[in-house]
Design an enzyme around this catalytic site. Structure first.
Site, PDB file in Angstrom:
ATOM      1  N   ARG A  16      50.761  -4.788  -6.428  1.00  0.00           N
ATOM      2  CA  ARG A  16      50.780  -3.812  -5.332  1.00  0.00           C
ATOM      3  C   ARG A  16      52.190  -3.692  -4.764  1.00  0.00           C
ATOM      4  O   ARG A  16      52.806  -4.681  -4.379  1.00  0.00           O
ATOM      5  CB  ARG A  16      49.805  -4.269  -4.232  1.00  0.00           C
ATOM      6  CG  ARG A  16      48.762  -3.219  -3.925  1.00  0.00           C
ATOM      7  CD  ARG A  16      47.778  -3.725  -2.938  1.00  0.00           C
ATOM      8  NE  ARG A  16      48.227  -3.467  -1.571  1.00  0.00           N
ATOM      9  CZ  ARG A  16      47.435  -3.524  -0.515  1.00  0.00           C
ATOM     10  NH1 ARG A  16      46.156  -3.828  -0.667  1.00  0.00           N
ATOM     11  NH2 ARG A  16      47.893  -3.292   0.691  1.00  0.00           N
ATOM     12  N   LYS A  25      40.540  -8.472   5.635  1.00  0.00           N
ATOM     13  CA  LYS A  25      39.638  -7.374   6.024  1.00  0.00           C
ATOM     14  C   LYS A  25      38.867  -6.851   4.807  1.00  0.00           C
ATOM     15  O   LYS A  25      37.652  -6.712   4.846  1.00  0.00           O
ATOM     16  CB  LYS A  25      40.431  -6.217   6.659  1.00  0.00           C
ATOM     17  CG  LYS A  25      41.202  -6.601   7.910  1.00  0.00           C
ATOM     18  CD  LYS A  25      41.915  -5.428   8.534  1.00  0.00           C
ATOM     19  CE  LYS A  25      43.084  -4.884   7.716  1.00  0.00           C
ATOM     20  NZ  LYS A  25      44.249  -5.794   7.626  1.00  0.00           N
ATOM     21  N   ARG A  31      49.000 -11.987  -3.782  1.00  0.00           N
ATOM     22  CA  ARG A  31      48.310 -10.761  -4.207  1.00  0.00           C
ATOM     23  C   ARG A  31      49.283  -9.831  -4.927  1.00  0.00           C
ATOM     24  O   ARG A  31      48.944  -9.215  -5.931  1.00  0.00           O
ATOM     25  CB  ARG A  31      47.687 -10.042  -3.000  1.00  0.00           C
ATOM     26  CG  ARG A  31      46.881  -8.820  -3.410  1.00  0.00           C
ATOM     27  CD  ARG A  31      46.125  -8.202  -2.252  1.00  0.00           C
ATOM     28  NE  ARG A  31      47.030  -7.589  -1.291  1.00  0.00           N
ATOM     29  CZ  ARG A  31      46.635  -7.016  -0.152  1.00  0.00           C
ATOM     30  NH1 ARG A  31      45.346  -7.002   0.167  1.00  0.00           N
ATOM     31  NH2 ARG A  31      47.504  -6.467   0.667  1.00  0.00           N
ATOM     32  N   ARG A  78      44.355   1.447  13.558  1.00  0.00           N
ATOM     33  CA  ARG A  78      45.558   0.628  13.524  1.00  0.00           C
ATOM     34  C   ARG A  78      46.511   0.983  14.660  1.00  0.00           C
ATOM     35  O   ARG A  78      47.586   0.384  14.761  1.00  0.00           O
ATOM     36  CB  ARG A  78      46.286   0.819  12.189  1.00  0.00           C
ATOM     37  CG  ARG A  78      45.906  -0.216  11.119  1.00  0.00           C
ATOM     38  CD  ARG A  78      46.650   0.131   9.849  1.00  0.00           C
ATOM     39  NE  ARG A  78      46.893  -1.010   8.990  1.00  0.00           N
ATOM     40  CZ  ARG A  78      46.113  -1.380   7.988  1.00  0.00           C
ATOM     41  NH1 ARG A  78      44.991  -0.750   7.748  1.00  0.00           N
ATOM     42  NH2 ARG A  78      46.455  -2.402   7.216  1.00  0.00           N
ATOM     43  N   ARG A 130      55.715  -4.850   7.557  1.00  0.00           N
ATOM     44  CA  ARG A 130      54.318  -4.586   7.930  1.00  0.00           C
ATOM     45  C   ARG A 130      53.893  -5.471   9.100  1.00  0.00           C
ATOM     46  O   ARG A 130      53.121  -5.055   9.965  1.00  0.00           O
ATOM     47  CB  ARG A 130      53.397  -4.814   6.721  1.00  0.00           C
ATOM     48  CG  ARG A 130      53.570  -3.723   5.660  1.00  0.00           C
ATOM     49  CD  ARG A 130      53.068  -4.152   4.309  1.00  0.00           C
ATOM     50  NE  ARG A 130      51.632  -4.351   4.252  1.00  0.00           N
ATOM     51  CZ  ARG A 130      51.020  -4.989   3.262  1.00  0.00           C
ATOM     52  NH1 ARG A 130      51.707  -5.487   2.247  1.00  0.00           N
ATOM     53  NH2 ARG A 130      49.717  -5.115   3.265  1.00  0.00           N
TER      54      ARG A 130
HETATM   55  P1  B4P Z   1      42.693  -8.657   1.856  1.00  0.00           P
HETATM   56  O1  B4P Z   1      41.245  -8.832   2.179  1.00  0.00           O
HETATM   57  O2  B4P Z   1      42.995  -7.726   0.720  1.00  0.00           O
HETATM   58  O3  B4P Z   1      43.565  -8.183   3.122  1.00  0.00           O
HETATM   59  P2  B4P Z   1      43.557  -6.901   4.035  1.00  0.00           P
HETATM   60  O4  B4P Z   1      43.492  -7.452   5.431  1.00  0.00           O
HETATM   61  O5  B4P Z   1      42.461  -5.946   3.654  1.00  0.00           O
HETATM   62  O6  B4P Z   1      44.989  -6.250   3.649  1.00  0.00           O
HETATM   63  P3  B4P Z   1      45.928  -5.040   4.131  1.00  0.00           P
HETATM   64  O7  B4P Z   1      45.948  -4.942   5.630  1.00  0.00           O
HETATM   65  O8  B4P Z   1      47.216  -5.290   3.454  1.00  0.00           O
HETATM   66  O9  B4P Z   1      45.423  -3.709   3.474  1.00  0.00           O
HETATM   67  P4  B4P Z   1      45.166  -2.190   3.757  1.00  0.00           P
HETATM   68  O10 B4P Z   1      44.745  -1.710   2.433  1.00  0.00           O
HETATM   69  O11 B4P Z   1      44.230  -1.985   4.909  1.00  0.00           O
HETATM   70  O12 B4P Z   1      43.293 -10.091   1.592  1.00  0.00           O
HETATM   71  C1  B4P Z   1      44.624 -10.290   1.195  1.00  0.00           C
HETATM   72  C2  B4P Z   1      44.723 -11.361   0.122  1.00  0.00           C
HETATM   73  O13 B4P Z   1      44.307 -12.615   0.690  1.00  0.00           O
HETATM   74  C3  B4P Z   1      43.807 -11.118  -1.073  1.00  0.00           C
HETATM   75  O14 B4P Z   1      44.502 -11.433  -2.242  1.00  0.00           O
HETATM   76  C4  B4P Z   1      42.620 -12.064  -0.867  1.00  0.00           C
HETATM   77  O15 B4P Z   1      42.056 -12.510  -2.073  1.00  0.00           O
HETATM   78  C5  B4P Z   1      43.268 -13.210  -0.093  1.00  0.00           C
HETATM   79  N1  B4P Z   1      42.330 -13.839   0.841  1.00  0.00           N
HETATM   80  C6  B4P Z   1      41.417 -13.211   1.621  1.00  0.00           C
HETATM   81  N2  B4P Z   1      40.726 -14.110   2.371  1.00  0.00           N
HETATM   82  C7  B4P Z   1      41.257 -15.345   2.074  1.00  0.00           C
HETATM   83  C8  B4P Z   1      40.979 -16.682   2.528  1.00  0.00           C
HETATM   84  N3  B4P Z   1      40.026 -16.943   3.432  1.00  0.00           N
HETATM   85  N4  B4P Z   1      41.727 -17.688   2.020  1.00  0.00           N
HETATM   86  C9  B4P Z   1      42.702 -17.447   1.098  1.00  0.00           C
HETATM   87  N5  B4P Z   1      42.999 -16.211   0.614  1.00  0.00           N
HETATM   88  C10 B4P Z   1      42.295 -15.169   1.103  1.00  0.00           C
HETATM   89  O16 B4P Z   1      46.557  -1.456   4.192  1.00  0.00           O
HETATM   90  C11 B4P Z   1      47.623  -1.128   3.303  1.00  0.00           C
HETATM   91  C12 B4P Z   1      48.596  -0.079   3.911  1.00  0.00           C
HETATM   92  O17 B4P Z   1      47.932   1.222   4.030  1.00  0.00           O
HETATM   93  C13 B4P Z   1      49.112  -0.327   5.340  1.00  0.00           C
HETATM   94  O18 B4P Z   1      50.248  -1.193   5.354  1.00  0.00           O
HETATM   95  C14 B4P Z   1      49.452   1.119   5.814  1.00  0.00           C
HETATM   96  O19 B4P Z   1      50.707   1.571   5.340  1.00  0.00           O
HETATM   97  C15 B4P Z   1      48.392   1.974   5.179  1.00  0.00           C
HETATM   98  N6  B4P Z   1      47.241   2.200   6.080  1.00  0.00           N
HETATM   99  C16 B4P Z   1      45.962   1.727   5.882  1.00  0.00           C
HETATM  100  N7  B4P Z   1      45.166   2.091   6.903  1.00  0.00           N
HETATM  101  C17 B4P Z   1      45.949   2.806   7.782  1.00  0.00           C
HETATM  102  C18 B4P Z   1      45.701   3.418   9.048  1.00  0.00           C
HETATM  103  N8  B4P Z   1      44.495   3.359   9.620  1.00  0.00           N
HETATM  104  N9  B4P Z   1      46.733   4.054   9.674  1.00  0.00           N
HETATM  105  C19 B4P Z   1      47.939   4.117   9.115  1.00  0.00           C
HETATM  106  N10 B4P Z   1      48.253   3.547   7.922  1.00  0.00           N
HETATM  107  C20 B4P Z   1      47.271   2.884   7.251  1.00  0.00           C
END
Ligand code: B4P
Length: 189
Positions: free
Chosen positions: A134, A14, A128, A89, A145
């Site tokens: 992290r 995302k 990551r 979420r 998660r």
């Molecule tokens: P990212 O792009 O960082 O993944 P994400 O989906 O954004 O991650 P996440 O869901 O953990 O994060 P968030 O901060 O929202 O990619 C992950 C890794 O994969 C990276 O290293 C990237 O380089 C790699 N990658 C990406 N695309 C790739 C591909 N095509 N091929 C290979 N590698 C690839 O959430 C963190 C926490 O915050 C949650 O667990 C929760 O506790 C809290 N939170 C956030 N929003 C919330 C909400 N709305 N309500 C309640 N809690 C919330």
């Protein structure tokens, strides 16, 4: 306005794809994960509360998240549109987002669901965690998660199908290939 929800399990890309969408389409970006991490870094009361949930793989309570979302959204002036990254979420958050946008004469244009197999999610997040340190990217917390994702977040797929804004994206493959599929979906709007 172009209001895009980018959706998917933890590690589905995302944040990665949001950065590209923001650059190409000139949208404002709300990443609730980034907002929470900044609060933690700054040692605010919200950050202290959030840290307990995040380190344990849990979601932050809906009421807190919904207040944060509205205040960030209202800080954008003359916006072409917004990408909601990591929000909603839960069903309660989706209801709140719809109501908040409606009050402002807006609606969600599309919900992009990045689908990635679970073994790949685990591999990405462990990598990551090793690179960024992290705290929530360790095997035990990632497993929690993913359980939370399936129980509280995945039901949003049907919610957005009923809303008529759902769009499936294959989140496995090269970042460029995935971005190209996303652009095709946005350009069809
Ligand atoms: P990212 O792009 O960082 O993944 P994400 O989906 O954004 O991650 P996440 O869901 O953990 O994060 P968030 O901060 O929202 O990619 C992950 C890794 O994969 C990276 O290293 C990237 O380089 C790699 N990658 C990406 N695309 C790739 C591909 N095509 N091929 C290979 N590698 C690839 O959430 C963190 C926490 O915050 C949650 O667990 C929760 O506790 C809290 N939170 C956030 N929003 C919330 C909400 N709305 N309500 C309640 N809690 C919330």
């Amino acid at each position: 306005m172009l209001n895009i929800v980018i959706f998917g399990a933890p590690g589905s890309g995302k944040g990665t794809q949001s950065a590209r969408i923001v650059e190409k389409y000139g949208l404002n970006h709300i990443s609730t994960g980034d907002v929470l991490r900044a609060e933690i870094k700054n040692g605010t009361p919200l950050g202290t509360t959030a840290k307990g949930y995040i380190d344990n793989g849990q979601l932050i309570p809906d009421a807190l998240m919904i207040d944060i979302l509205a205040s960030v959204f209202d800080s954008f002036k003359d916006s072409k549109g917004v990408i909601f990254d990591g929000f909603p979420r839960t069903i309660a958050q989706a209801d709140a987002l719809k109501a908040m946008l409606k009050e402002r004469g807006q609606e969600v244009s599309v919900m992009l669901d990045l689908e990635v197999p679970e073994d790949e999610l685990m591999t990405r997040l462990i990598k990551r965690g090793q690179e960024s340190g992290r705290a929530d990217d360790n095997e035990d917390t990632i497993k929690k998660r993913l359980v939370v994702y399936h129980s509280q977040t995945a039901p949003l797929i049907d919610w957005y199908k009923q809303d008529g804004t759902y769009c499936h994206i294959n989140g496995l493959g090269s970042m460029d290939g995935i971005f190209s599929e996303i652009c095709q979906a946005i350009d069809r709007l």
